[in-house]
Design an enzyme around this catalytic site. Structure first.
Site, PDB file in Angstrom:
ATOM      1  N   ILE B   8       8.580  -0.280  -2.150  1.00 28.82           N
ATOM      2  CA  ILE B   8       8.572   0.419  -0.863  1.00 28.82           C
ATOM      3  C   ILE B   8       7.451  -0.063   0.044  1.00 28.82           C
ATOM      4  O   ILE B   8       7.378   0.337   1.195  1.00 28.82           O
ATOM      5  CB  ILE B   8       8.439   1.959  -1.034  1.00 28.82           C
ATOM      6  CG1 ILE B   8       7.188   2.305  -1.857  1.00 28.82           C
ATOM      7  CG2 ILE B   8       9.679   2.540  -1.667  1.00 28.82           C
ATOM      8  CD1 ILE B   8       6.807   3.762  -1.787  1.00 28.82           C
ATOM      9  N   GLY B  11       1.109  -3.997   0.448  1.00 30.14           N
ATOM     10  CA  GLY B  11      -0.162  -3.937   1.172  1.00 30.14           C
ATOM     11  C   GLY B  11      -0.897  -5.242   0.999  1.00 30.14           C
ATOM     12  O   GLY B  11      -0.332  -6.227   0.527  1.00 30.14           O
ATOM     13  N   ALA B  12      -2.162  -5.249   1.388  1.00 32.15           N
ATOM     14  CA  ALA B  12      -2.945  -6.468   1.278  1.00 32.15           C
ATOM     15  C   ALA B  12      -3.238  -6.786  -0.178  1.00 32.15           C
ATOM     16  O   ALA B  12      -3.180  -7.920  -0.608  1.00 32.15           O
ATOM     17  CB  ALA B  12      -4.242  -6.339   2.057  1.00 32.15           C
ATOM     18  N   GLU B  13      -3.517  -5.768  -0.998  1.00 30.17           N
ATOM     19  CA  GLU B  13      -3.932  -6.070  -2.367  1.00 30.17           C
ATOM     20  C   GLU B  13      -2.962  -5.578  -3.428  1.00 30.17           C
ATOM     21  O   GLU B  13      -3.129  -5.885  -4.591  1.00 30.17           O
ATOM     22  CB  GLU B  13      -5.345  -5.535  -2.639  1.00 30.17           C
ATOM     23  CG  GLU B  13      -5.451  -4.028  -2.570  1.00 30.17           C
ATOM     24  CD  GLU B  13      -6.745  -3.533  -3.223  1.00 30.17           C
ATOM     25  OE1 GLU B  13      -7.440  -4.329  -3.858  1.00 30.17           O
ATOM     26  OE2 GLU B  13      -7.020  -2.336  -3.100  1.00 30.17           O
ATOM     27  N   ALA B  14      -1.973  -4.777  -3.022  1.00 29.13           N
ATOM     28  CA  ALA B  14      -1.092  -4.214  -4.041  1.00 29.13           C
ATOM     29  C   ALA B  14       0.342  -4.096  -3.546  1.00 29.13           C
ATOM     30  O   ALA B  14       0.589  -4.023  -2.343  1.00 29.13           O
ATOM     31  CB  ALA B  14      -1.605  -2.837  -4.453  1.00 29.13           C
ATOM     32  N   ASP B 121     -13.158   2.941   1.780  1.00 29.52           N
ATOM     33  CA  ASP B 121     -12.220   2.369   2.744  1.00 29.52           C
ATOM     34  C   ASP B 121     -11.595   3.476   3.576  1.00 29.52           C
ATOM     35  O   ASP B 121     -10.380   3.668   3.571  1.00 29.52           O
ATOM     36  CB  ASP B 121     -11.147   1.554   2.009  1.00 29.52           C
ATOM     37  CG  ASP B 121     -10.322   0.698   2.966  1.00 29.52           C
ATOM     38  OD1 ASP B 121     -10.751   0.511   4.124  1.00 29.52           O
ATOM     39  OD2 ASP B 121      -9.251   0.217   2.562  1.00 29.52           O
TER      40      ASP B 121
END
Lengths: 329, 209
Positions: B8, B11-14, B121
């Site tokens: 779904i 993201g940038a890292e996951a 973050d």
């Protein structure tokens, strides 16, 4: 519109650059003269400024000769108003004011960081990139949105190039250290160093200390490798997050540290993973230069901006997002 | 990866996968990173995230329930939180609603800091509004700390997101945030003062501010 020719003066740090660019984007000349650095010292602002003051006339003549034109053919003067070292900025500003007054031509003071972005947009295919700007004095992740270049991530303390150069001096590798560290890093083995990312911001001062201390325990090649892998991975990570957040589909790398092949490879791999294009301007406009100042001068002038003498004071901490970007829609 | 459900989000890292009422967050390997560093970051962030999600809830801040952690695949499985990202929501609100929401964000961050939880973050993309509660996610960069400095940086991250992403109503949001934060966190004055000091250290802090 009639074509105009702009002479741009760059003098934010140790480099003095004179660029001559036409409004159609032809670079007629781009001469850069660099203050010779001592092996064990960084830039001394006053000495760098003296260097610039001594050489401005000579570098201007060299640029005019290269372009094959005379001073009378110049229609516009642009200079780097900031950010940068005060004494250096003032030499560039005084030179620009003098030229403007004696030639009777309009004057524009420009933001150095935006100069890097705009020359990149001119000379690469990138149209609306997320830009990673990395040099000895600056580290920023920048994207355009609604009339401004907005800063998504930046260093909280020193710039990445400054971190690498300072390390190189402490390790007696010479000055500037970037290329030497890059070369040694290829032969080194990685070991962990502190990795400091705060949101989309970065911090380099602690890593510098750790890397210098590591010289007591590890071969210099290994420290170079570890330092480079760590500081660059941090840059790529925040760029990646800004890319995900801004949903841009182009990534551009500018600034002096951008010549590093390892950094280029890393950003390129990341961009590819996100289906984004990757762009690096030619080497002669990647670091500080006068052409980028001249070109931004043209863009600003064409969008109706000129500065009266009163409004040409230098701004040492000139923020990228302070400038109203009238030349883009 | 089929047992994780349908993807779904990326993201940038996951990568995010959903199956029924569960979401799996898989921290993926990055080809650009030195393999040892890559492993290290994914491992520590996976662990931290799982731990801090639970600690934050205990401190009274809404978070998804962690249902499983896999340190081999760097995966955190948690309950799915429907609702809207605060980042996307803010522009559609009225001035008053925005202020109200930011006060509540400030209160939640005040609770986190009271429990010595630093988020790491604090962006509006990491907050989800669901049934009038603000859920906090993405604790991977966070930690446990009683240092004023760490909490100050947390605030700076949030302030900068307002500046870069929510610039049209930056000030009203920040004022609301500070109000909520000050009402819930005892040492708020000290942390807000440190925020100023940290910002001043920055390369581009305005000269005349």
């Amino acid at each position: 519109m009639e074509e105009i020719t702009c002479l741009g003066i760059e003098g934010t740090a140790e480099k003095l650059g004179i660029g001559i660019v036409t409004s159609s984007g032809r670079i007629l000349a781009n001469v850069v003269r660099q203050q010779a650095l001592k092996a064990q010292a960084g830039i001394h602002p006053r000495e760098a400024a003296q260097h610039h003051a001594e050489h401005v006339p000579q570098v201007i003549r060299a640029a005019l000769k290269k372009a094959g034109i005379s001073l009378e053919d110049i229609d516009l003067i642009a200079f780097s108003r900031g950010p940068g070292l005060g004494p250096c900025l003032r030499v560039a500003a005084v030179s620009a004011r003098t030229l403007s007054l004696s030639l009777g031509k309009p004057l524009v003071g420009v933001n150095h960081c935006i100069g890097h972005i705009e020359i990149g947009r001119l000379l690469t295919e990138a149209e609306d990139p997320l830009t990673l700007y990395v040099s000895g004095g600056n580290s920023q992740v920048i994207a355009y949105d609604s009339g401004r270049y907005r800063v998504f991530g930046e260093t909280l303390d020193i710039a990445v190039g400054n971190c690498i150069d300072q390390f190189a001096r402490r390790a007696n590798l010479g000055n500037p250290g970037g290329p030497i560290v890059e070369k040694l890093a290829r032969k080194g083995k990685y070991f962990p160093l502190p990795y400091v990312v705060k949101g989309m911001d970065l911090s380099y001062s602690g890593i510098l200390t750790a890397a210098v201390e590591a010289l007591n325990k590890h071969p210099v090649e290994d420290v170079c490798r570890s330092l480079q892998e760590t500081v660059f991975a941090m840059l790529v990570e925040v760029t990646e997050r800004a890319l995900a957040q801004t949903e841009k589909d182009e990534v551009m790398l500018v600034g002096g540290v951008g010549v590093n092949r390892r950094l280029q490879d890393m950003i390129s791999l990341m961009a590819e993973e996100h289906g984004a294009g990757f762009y690096v301007p030619p080497r002669d406009v990647l670091g500080d230069n006068g052409a980028m100042i001249a070109w931004l001068g043209v863009l600003m002038y064409r969008s109706g901006v000129t500065h009266e003498l009163m409004d040409t004071t230098v701004i040492q901490r000139y923020r990228t997002d302070e400038v109203e970007v009238k030349w883009r829609s | 990866m089929e047992e994780l459900g349908i993807r779904i989000g990326k993201g940038a890292e996951a990568d995010l996968y959903r199956r029924e009422d569960k979401v799996s967050k898989v921290r993926i390997s990055k080809a650009y990173r030195e393999p040892l560093l890559d492993q290290h970051l994914r491992r520590t962030r996976t662990r931290r995230e799982a731990r801090l999600l639970s600690l934050a809830r205990r401190a009274g801040v809404a978070t998804p329930y962690v249902t499983d952690v896999d340190n081999q695949t760097f995966t955190v499985e948690m309950s799915f939180v429907p609702g809207e990202q605060v980042r996307r929501l803010l522009p559609s609100l009225t001035r008053e609603e925005r202020r109200e929401l930011c006060i509540r964000i400030g209160e939640a961050v005040g609770k986190l800091h009271s429990a010595n939880i630093v988020h790491g973050d604090l962006t509006t993309a990491n907050m989800i509004l669901h049934r009038k509660r603000i859920y906090f996610i993405d604790f991977g960069l966070g930690g446990i700390s009683d240092a004023v400095e760490d909490k100050g940086v947390d605030l700076l991250v949030f302030k900068k997101v307002l500046h870069s992403t929510h610039y049209r109503y930056e000030e009203e949001c920040w004022e609301g945030f500070v109000e909520g934060y000050s009402n819930t966190y005892r040492n708020s004055a000290e942390t807000l003062e440190r925020l100023r000091v940290i910002a001043k250290r920055g390369r581009y802090f305005p000269e005349r501010a």
